[in-house]
Design a protein around this motif. Sequence first.
Motif, mmCIF file in Angstrom:
data_model
loop_
_atom_site.group_PDB
_atom_site.id
_atom_site.type_symbol
_atom_site.label_atom_id
_atom_site.label_comp_id
_atom_site.label_asym_id
_atom_site.label_seq_id
_atom_site.Cartn_x
_atom_site.Cartn_y
_atom_site.Cartn_z
ATOM 1 N N LEU A 577 0.836 -1.202 0.000
ATOM 2 C CA LEU A 577 0.000 0.000 0.000
ATOM 3 C C LEU A 577 0.866 1.245 0.000
ATOM 4 O O LEU A 577 0.611 2.208 -0.721
ATOM 5 C CB LEU A 577 -0.900 0.029 1.244
ATOM 6 C CG LEU A 577 -2.211 -0.737 1.219
ATOM 7 C CD1 LEU A 577 -2.930 -0.534 2.543
ATOM 8 C CD2 LEU A 577 -3.101 -0.267 0.071
ATOM 9 N N MET A 578 1.897 1.233 0.841
ATOM 10 C CA MET A 578 2.764 2.405 0.933
ATOM 11 C C MET A 578 3.539 2.600 -0.363
ATOM 12 O O MET A 578 3.808 3.722 -0.762
ATOM 13 C CB MET A 578 3.699 2.279 2.136
ATOM 14 C CG MET A 578 2.948 2.429 3.459
ATOM 15 S SD MET A 578 4.028 2.648 4.885
ATOM 16 C CE MET A 578 4.516 0.981 5.219
ATOM 17 N N ASP A 579 3.882 1.494 -1.016
ATOM 18 C CA ASP A 579 4.566 1.625 -2.299
ATOM 19 C C ASP A 579 3.660 2.281 -3.334
ATOM 20 O O ASP A 579 4.093 3.041 -4.181
ATOM 21 C CB ASP A 579 5.013 0.244 -2.810
ATOM 22 C CG ASP A 579 6.236 -0.270 -2.057
ATOM 23 O OD1 ASP A 579 6.937 0.565 -1.447
ATOM 24 O OD2 ASP A 579 6.482 -1.483 -2.052
ATOM 25 N N THR A 580 2.380 1.962 -3.239
ATOM 26 C CA THR A 580 1.442 2.508 -4.218
ATOM 27 C C THR A 580 1.043 3.953 -3.919
ATOM 28 O O THR A 580 0.957 4.775 -4.824
ATOM 29 C CB THR A 580 0.155 1.648 -4.254
ATOM 30 O OG1 THR A 580 0.546 0.275 -4.376
ATOM 31 C CG2 THR A 580 -0.722 2.041 -5.437
ATOM 32 N N TYR A 581 0.773 4.235 -2.658
ATOM 33 C CA TYR A 581 0.201 5.544 -2.312
ATOM 34 C C TYR A 581 1.143 6.430 -1.507
ATOM 35 O O TYR A 581 0.814 7.576 -1.219
ATOM 36 C CB TYR A 581 -1.106 5.355 -1.539
ATOM 37 C CG TYR A 581 -2.122 4.546 -2.300
ATOM 38 C CD1 TYR A 581 -2.790 5.101 -3.397
ATOM 39 C CD2 TYR A 581 -2.403 3.230 -1.960
ATOM 40 C CE1 TYR A 581 -3.710 4.369 -4.122
ATOM 41 C CE2 TYR A 581 -3.323 2.479 -2.674
ATOM 42 C CZ TYR A 581 -3.970 3.050 -3.758
ATOM 43 O OH TYR A 581 -4.878 2.317 -4.469
ATOM 44 N N GLY A 582 2.271 5.896 -1.131
ATOM 45 C CA GLY A 582 3.175 6.638 -0.264
ATOM 46 C C GLY A 582 2.743 6.480 1.179
ATOM 47 O O GLY A 582 1.563 6.279 1.465
ATOM 48 N N ALA A 583 3.703 6.546 2.093
ATOM 49 C CA ALA A 583 3.375 6.393 3.509
ATOM 50 C C ALA A 583 2.391 7.476 3.941
ATOM 51 O O ALA A 583 1.428 7.205 4.657
ATOM 52 C CB ALA A 583 4.643 6.450 4.350
ATOM 53 N N ASP A 584 2.619 8.691 3.486
ATOM 54 C CA ASP A 584 1.714 9.782 3.855
ATOM 55 C C ASP A 584 0.297 9.521 3.353
ATOM 56 O O ASP A 584 -0.678 9.767 4.060
ATOM 57 C CB ASP A 584 2.215 11.101 3.277
ATOM 58 C CG ASP A 584 3.456 11.617 3.995
ATOM 59 O OD1 ASP A 584 3.589 11.360 5.205
ATOM 60 O OD2 ASP A 584 4.279 12.286 3.342
ATOM 61 N N GLY A 585 0.203 9.032 2.127
ATOM 62 C CA GLY A 585 -1.108 8.745 1.557
ATOM 63 C C GLY A 585 -1.834 7.683 2.367
ATOM 64 O O GLY A 585 -3.030 7.804 2.638
ATOM 65 N N GLN A 609 -7.225 8.837 -1.995
ATOM 66 C CA GLN A 609 -7.566 10.215 -1.648
ATOM 67 C C GLN A 609 -6.380 10.881 -0.965
ATOM 68 O O GLN A 609 -6.066 12.044 -1.235
ATOM 69 C CB GLN A 609 -8.791 10.214 -0.717
ATOM 70 C CG GLN A 609 -9.424 11.563 -0.548
ATOM 71 C CD GLN A 609 -10.583 11.532 0.442
ATOM 72 O OE1 GLN A 609 -11.063 10.453 0.831
ATOM 73 N NE2 GLN A 609 -11.042 12.686 0.852
ATOM 74 N N GLY A 610 -5.724 10.139 -0.094
ATOM 75 C CA GLY A 610 -4.553 10.668 0.593
ATOM 76 C C GLY A 610 -3.436 10.962 -0.394
ATOM 77 O O GLY A 610 -2.807 12.017 -0.345
ATOM 78 N N ARG A 611 -3.206 10.035 -1.295
ATOM 79 C CA ARG A 611 -2.174 10.209 -2.294
ATOM 80 C C ARG A 611 -2.491 11.436 -3.156
ATOM 81 O O ARG A 611 -1.625 12.250 -3.447
ATOM 82 C CB ARG A 611 -2.105 8.947 -3.165
ATOM 83 C CG ARG A 611 -0.899 8.829 -4.057
ATOM 84 C CD ARG A 611 -1.172 9.218 -5.509
ATOM 85 N NE ARG A 611 -2.479 8.881 -5.996
ATOM 86 C CZ ARG A 611 -2.733 7.926 -6.896
ATOM 87 N NH1 ARG A 611 -1.765 7.187 -7.351
ATOM 88 N NH2 ARG A 611 -3.960 7.741 -7.336
ATOM 89 N N ASN A 612 -3.737 11.567 -3.574
ATOM 90 C CA ASN A 612 -4.127 12.708 -4.394
ATOM 91 C C ASN A 612 -3.873 14.014 -3.662
ATOM 92 O O ASN A 612 -3.488 15.016 -4.263
ATOM 93 C CB ASN A 612 -5.607 12.608 -4.773
ATOM 94 C CG ASN A 612 -5.869 11.442 -5.708
ATOM 95 O OD1 ASN A 612 -4.935 10.789 -6.165
ATOM 96 N ND2 ASN A 612 -7.123 11.184 -5.993
ATOM 97 N N PHE A 613 -4.115 13.975 -2.375
ATOM 98 C CA PHE A 613 -3.886 15.187 -1.588
ATOM 99 C C PHE A 613 -2.401 15.546 -1.551
ATOM 100 O O PHE A 613 -2.028 16.711 -1.693
ATOM 101 C CB PHE A 613 -4.443 14.994 -0.180
ATOM 102 C CG PHE A 613 -4.273 16.206 0.704
ATOM 103 C CD1 PHE A 613 -4.898 17.399 0.377
ATOM 104 C CD2 PHE A 613 -3.501 16.148 1.850
ATOM 105 C CE1 PHE A 613 -4.755 18.524 1.181
ATOM 106 C CE2 PHE A 613 -3.358 17.259 2.666
ATOM 107 C CZ PHE A 613 -3.978 18.449 2.331
ATOM 108 N N THR A 614 -1.556 14.534 -1.393
ATOM 109 C CA THR A 614 -0.125 14.837 -1.379
ATOM 110 C C THR A 614 0.275 15.465 -2.718
ATOM 111 O O THR A 614 1.068 16.403 -2.761
ATOM 112 C CB THR A 614 0.738 13.575 -1.138
ATOM 113 O OG1 THR A 614 0.445 12.600 -2.131
ATOM 114 C CG2 THR A 614 0.511 12.981 0.231
ATOM 115 N N ASN A 615 -0.315 14.959 -3.770
ATOM 116 C CA ASN A 615 0.002 15.495 -5.085
ATOM 117 C C ASN A 615 -0.495 16.930 -5.242
ATOM 118 O O ASN A 615 0.151 17.757 -5.875
ATOM 119 C CB ASN A 615 -0.611 14.608 -6.162
ATOM 120 C CG ASN A 615 0.030 14.818 -7.503
ATOM 121 O OD1 ASN A 615 1.251 14.807 -7.612
ATOM 122 N ND2 ASN A 615 -0.777 15.067 -8.515
#
Length: 897
Positions: A577-585, A609-615
Amino acid sequence: MTNQAGANVTDAAKLTQKKCHKVTFAVPMEIPSQYAPRQVEQRWYQTWLKHKAFASTPDHRPAYTIVIPPPNVTGVLHMGHMLNNTIQDVLVRRARMRGFNACWVPGTDHASIATEAKVVQKLRAEGVKKSDLSRDAFLEHAWEWTHKHGGIILEQLKELGASCDWDRTAFTMDEVRSDSVYQVFADLHAKGHIYRGLRMVHWDPEAKTSLSDEEVIHKDINATLYYVKYEVVENPGTYLTVATSRPETIMGDVAVAINPKDVRYNALHGMHVRVPIGGREVPIILDDYVTTDFGTGCLKVTPAHDWNDYAIGQKHGLEVLDVLNEDGTLSAHGLKYAGMERFAARTKVAEDLKASGHLAKTEEYASTVGTSERTGAVVEPRLSLQWWVRMPELAKPALDAVMSDEIQLIPEKFKNTYRHWMENVKDWCISRQLWWGHRIPAYFYGPGEHDYVVALSAEEALEKARAASGRADLTAADLQQDPDCLDTWFSSWLWPLSVFDGIRNPENPEIQYYYPTQDLVTAPEILFFWVARMAMAGYEYAGKRPFERVYLTGIVRDKLGRKMSKSLGNSPDPIQLMDTYGADGVRMGMLLTSPAGNDLPFDELLCEQGRNFTNKVWNALRLLKGWKVSDDAPADEAAEWAVTWFRALLDAELSELQRDFDRYALSEALMRLYKLTWNSFCAWYLELVKPAYGQPISVGVYRATVDFFDTLMAALHPFMPFLTEEVWHLLSERAETDFLDFATYPTSGGTAYDPTTFAIMEEHVVALRTFRAEKNIAFKSPLTADAATKPAAWPAIAKLTNTQWGDAEGGLPLRAGTFELRVQVAAEDIDVEAEIAKAQKEIEYYSGFKRSVEAKLSNEKFVAGAPAAVVDAERKKLADAESKIEIAQKLISQLAG
RNA sequence: GGGCGCAUAGCUCAGCUGGUUCAGAGCAUCUGCCUUACAAGCAGAGGGUCCGCGGUUCGAAUCCGUGUGCGCCCA
């Protein structure tokens, strides 16, 4: 600068892809348009470690301490850990930023039964039986296993971003923790809190060990009730029927019990029955315990295999006939079934009873069965000699602490459950027939049940044994240490004390400084296993609560509401999951939907959603970095307005944020920052301050913007440590070690915020945007509009909608909230009929609304009874409705005329 | 069987001590957009007997009673 080739590529891509990426060209700098979290995360974590950013030593600052719920040393990270540790990290990082000396102590648990089971399994796969090994040889294997798999989980926590003080990593079986355990055992024994006793215990036939009550999971099952006929000895040929779910224990029957008030069986008082297998004669006894409406009202009494039967047996002085071995097979008392596995024996006994005509019937019924938490085996009640901790006295202060909120449970609803359990607490069985764990420090010098001493070393044991036995000639060889181990929880209950060496050295500066800890974050499932017992140990050994607050997380479930588990295979791999979305995501995904105490229905969409927010944040940074800053940039009233507005909004939101945190409403805090960043900052503020293409931005506005961005990053840092650290360092020139963790957590200046200015601006912008969309007028062609009074935020409205303020005589009336604009528009852009229909619909709606408000206001009781503010509000509603109707009417007359 | 808790938009949830924060948020959905930060995006829109029934009140998502459904803990 549009690149022709680029445009062609996208067009082509559009044909083959549903969603096509824009081809980027002429990027102002080398920042990629998509945030790549994994490299950033690894780089920052290494930097943090290198500079020991999370290390803590006692100093003048107030301490903020969290001890990690130690995960199983050989375990791997699962979604429960992700949630639990993300929450802890948020709390710890925020505390650090608020000026506390934050200390998050990591560590692992030896997980006695779970680890031993795994090692046994592994050896079995290699063809080695545990019983073939000596204790020492087995322990060697166990240590080897521990070293091989141990600590993986801690490395995984680092990927998540956990800001633990790794120099403090503790293990429940390391020297300090082990010594603490032995010392506490000896102390409690000396105080009389620990004793040996022959009692019924829960027995796990697979692990061949006793279990505590809490380690037994009750499960609903469909059981079969067997109606078995017992011949009445005094009246041959007549039978009494007993209903039982466990026919395989029939050989252990020592009586049949009936309720003395059950008139159906009056004739049988004082008689005997013959057990249908083996033919032993057993008495019919009378006991109130028997319910008359379950089964036949006759109960077979098998004291060795049922808790209630045992109690009845004790009361009536009956023998205990144990038909089972420790591994769940039938013993010699099981007669011809000896050696059979218990469930196979059940089937066979039932068949034989049927064959001999002793089985009257069977029926299905819903029942529950206890299973072992660790091995899943159906547990057996078993009479055995075990070590116990006397609970009531220890439990008292731990109960009072929670009831008086000295230890606060979050959410509070768990107080009731806690009280219920603590008020009915039973003695704790702490001995386990296992090798992996802390061996009970009791040494036997004779065959008697009480011929033992408790000692912290073999030498001490010998000395004490000599004294106790009066035999000075005793040698070490005469002593036998108890072979059993202690329950795992017997070491974890000391955790908040033992990680600071507070048991062995209660006066040491570390325990004095860090204890009591502040927050404990754990699952409600172990409220009794662990939390309650830590409270007991805390009061007993430090005279103080171990923590101020306990934040209880929920269970992570899948979309179908099932608990995530290895066996169901419904748990995503956290690392993947972290590889896909990042730890923050992923952190954000975990926290977006998890109020304290509520289960978390996990959905990967949340991580997305978290990943999108980081972006999103990343791209806001790109925007800023692309700006040219100039001292003599043209004045931009919209930008000035935006700075004033956002400064006030930010301040107000920080105050609300504080309140969210005070309530431990972490999801709400995060959602607040998410909306503030994405909607308020990116969608409105940045659009308002953004200079026209190719134009520079003024220094003042730029500085304010960087300042706001910095503040948002600081506020978000506990939730998304990596991204915020990266952006923080790219926003301004900063030293590598100028970590956000050492920055001050933003707080509100307490200025009042009036949302109406922004709301009016927003209403106008939305109205004009909708106007454009409906009339299909491109953004590039400017609109001209006016109104009776020019809104204060006009520059902002103008900039966002490309509208000029100018004479709009004869223009179309446009309602923006309760305000009215006139917008110039070419006649061919107006669909007169549609406009009139829309206006009429509006009149209809608001007329209805107006009537209801009028009705309310003409109600004398309402006007008399309601507070003035409420009545005024109703009057304003009325006025608003009237003005809206008026605007619509004007529109109609204009269009029609 | 005893105790505790929950029921609000398709989903996950906010809504404190009854009244403009009263019917909300995020996601999802629909429509239109490759607009020079971001299509992992932008702009706009739709969507609810606040589980049923009864009561208290001028006024109930909110308080009381009751029914139903679900969850958890204990036996």
